[in-house]
Write a protein that holds these residues in place. Structure first.
Motif, PDB file in Angstrom:
ATOM      1  N   UNK A  23      -5.443  16.203   2.228  1.00  0.00           N
ATOM      2  CA  UNK A  23      -4.245  16.693   1.534  1.00  0.00           C
ATOM      3  C   UNK A  23      -3.076  16.983   2.471  1.00  0.00           C
ATOM      4  N   UNK A  24      -3.310  17.695   3.548  1.00  0.00           N
ATOM      5  CA  UNK A  24      -2.212  18.057   4.456  1.00  0.00           C
ATOM      6  C   UNK A  24      -1.575  16.810   5.052  1.00  0.00           C
ATOM      7  N   UNK A  25      -2.408  15.899   5.550  1.00  0.00           N
ATOM      8  CA  UNK A  25      -1.878  14.681   6.149  1.00  0.00           C
ATOM      9  C   UNK A  25      -1.193  13.801   5.110  1.00  0.00           C
ATOM     10  N   UNK A  26      -1.739  13.716   3.913  1.00  0.00           N
ATOM     11  CA  UNK A  26      -1.103  12.928   2.847  1.00  0.00           C
ATOM     12  C   UNK A  26       0.283  13.466   2.514  1.00  0.00           C
ATOM     13  N   UNK A  27       0.419  14.779   2.503  1.00  0.00           N
ATOM     14  CA  UNK A  27       1.721  15.380   2.241  1.00  0.00           C
ATOM     15  C   UNK A  27       2.734  14.937   3.290  1.00  0.00           C
ATOM     16  N   UNK A  28       2.316  14.950   4.546  1.00  0.00           N
ATOM     17  CA  UNK A  28       3.200  14.536   5.637  1.00  0.00           C
ATOM     18  C   UNK A  28       3.497  13.040   5.597  1.00  0.00           C
ATOM     19  N   UNK A  29       2.485  12.224   5.292  1.00  0.00           N
ATOM     20  CA  UNK A  29       2.650  10.769   5.238  1.00  0.00           C
ATOM     21  C   UNK A  29       3.600  10.382   4.101  1.00  0.00           C
ATOM     22  N   UNK A  69      -7.752   7.309  -6.313  1.00  0.00           N
ATOM     23  CA  UNK A  69      -6.852   7.653  -5.217  1.00  0.00           C
ATOM     24  C   UNK A  69      -7.502   7.145  -3.932  1.00  0.00           C
ATOM     25  N   UNK A  70      -6.852   6.187  -3.284  1.00  0.00           N
ATOM     26  CA  UNK A  70      -7.370   5.593  -2.053  1.00  0.00           C
ATOM     27  C   UNK A  70      -6.465   5.914  -0.876  1.00  0.00           C
ATOM     28  N   UNK A  71      -7.046   5.983   0.310  1.00  0.00           N
ATOM     29  CA  UNK A  71      -6.272   6.084   1.546  1.00  0.00           C
ATOM     30  C   UNK A  71      -6.699   4.959   2.475  1.00  0.00           C
ATOM     31  N   UNK A  72      -5.744   4.512   3.277  1.00  0.00           N
ATOM     32  CA  UNK A  72      -6.030   3.576   4.359  1.00  0.00           C
ATOM     33  C   UNK A  72      -5.914   4.379   5.646  1.00  0.00           C
ATOM     34  N   UNK A  73      -6.931   4.296   6.467  1.00  0.00           N
ATOM     35  CA  UNK A  73      -6.975   5.081   7.702  1.00  0.00           C
ATOM     36  C   UNK A  73      -7.055   4.134   8.900  1.00  0.00           C
ATOM     37  N   UNK A  74      -6.096   4.253   9.802  1.00  0.00           N
ATOM     38  CA  UNK A  74      -6.068   3.446  11.023  1.00  0.00           C
ATOM     39  C   UNK A  74      -5.880   4.388  12.206  1.00  0.00           C
ATOM     40  N   UNK A  75      -6.551   4.115  13.281  1.00  0.00           N
ATOM     41  CA  UNK A  75      -6.433   4.949  14.480  1.00  0.00           C
ATOM     42  C   UNK A  75      -6.729   6.418  14.182  1.00  0.00           C
ATOM     43  N   UNK A  77      -5.844   8.042  11.629  1.00  0.00           N
ATOM     44  CA  UNK A  77      -4.750   8.660  10.868  1.00  0.00           C
ATOM     45  C   UNK A  77      -4.563   7.919   9.556  1.00  0.00           C
ATOM     46  N   UNK A  78      -4.045   8.612   8.568  1.00  0.00           N
ATOM     47  CA  UNK A  78      -3.732   7.959   7.301  1.00  0.00           C
ATOM     48  C   UNK A  78      -2.486   7.103   7.497  1.00  0.00           C
ATOM     49  N   UNK A 100       1.736   2.384  -4.564  1.00  0.00           N
ATOM     50  CA  UNK A 100       1.271   2.269  -3.191  1.00  0.00           C
ATOM     51  C   UNK A 100       2.365   2.697  -2.219  1.00  0.00           C
ATOM     52  N   UNK A 101       1.962   3.198  -1.066  1.00  0.00           N
ATOM     53  CA  UNK A 101       2.885   3.506   0.019  1.00  0.00           C
ATOM     54  C   UNK A 101       2.189   3.297   1.350  1.00  0.00           C
ATOM     55  N   UNK A 102       2.884   2.632   2.291  1.00  0.00           N
ATOM     56  CA  UNK A 102       2.325   2.372   3.616  1.00  0.00           C
ATOM     57  C   UNK A 102       3.381   2.752   4.654  1.00  0.00           C
ATOM     58  N   UNK A 103       2.971   3.484   5.687  1.00  0.00           N
ATOM     59  CA  UNK A 103       3.888   3.833   6.764  1.00  0.00           C
ATOM     60  C   UNK A 103       4.433   2.566   7.420  1.00  0.00           C
TER      61      UNK A 103
END
Length: 178
Positions: A23-29, A69-75, A77-78, A100-103
């Motif tokens: 949740x915390x990281x998703x909020x920031x992402x 609800x899916x997340x993609x995690x690389x390195x 990090x989300x 969808x949203x991708x950094x």
């Protein structure tokens, strides 16, 4: 859902179900993604979901058979996320809406495409008959991806978005039926 592993250009990433601990990281992402592109509905900071609200959303989605609800995690990090939201209304229970949203630093790795494919597989397995999405008319790359995955244009919402250049843009409504 079992995590899936992908590799492109020497970057390994996994796609997995979101967990309350994300949740915390998703909020920031999400806050960051909203500032990287105008392809989404929000300006950075608008309708912000804080850690608590993301945690609640993840828990609610995990309890609803019609949501994913899916997340993609690389390195570690989300790098991106996607969400399918269905309906408990009987007349709409056969479909879910995809977003969808991708950094930006992870664009070009197929993360959005694989989040979409995983979501389609989930929807088929869940017995849904339709997925829908909305995309800004100028996001031609996304429209081509959606078409390649079997989505068709169902309509146009004219002058639906007002962007920073002071102009109005259409939103393309797309759907996939099986």
């Amino acid at each position: 859902m079992k995590p899936s592993v992908y590799t492109k250009r020497d970057v390994n990433y996994i796609i997995r179900a979101a967990e309350p601990e994300d949740a915390k990281e998703l909020s920031e992402v999400r806050w960051k993604i909203d500032g990287e592109t105008e392809n989404l509905d929000r300006v950075q900071g608008e309708a912000h979901l804080n850690e608590h609200r993301f945690r609640q959303l993840i828990m609610d989605d995990s309890e609803k058979a019609c949501n994913l609800f899916l997340v993609a995690e690389a390195d570690g990090k989300i790098a991106g996320f996607s969400r399918c939201e269905g309906s408990s209304l009987q007349r709409l229970a056969h479909q879910a809406e995809f977003g969808v949203g991708v950094l930006q630093e992870y664009w070009g790795l197929g993360i959005g495409k694989n989040l979409l494919k995983e979501s389609i597989a989930w929807a088929e397995e869940a017995g849904l008959k339709k997925m829908t999405l909305k995309v800004l008319q100028t996001n031609e790359k996304a429209i081509k991806l959606y078409e390649a995955c079997g989505f068709e244009v169902e309509g146009i919402l004219k002058n639906d978005k007002f962007l920073s250049d002071g102009k109005y843009y259409h939103t393309v409504v797309m759907g996939k039926i099986w």
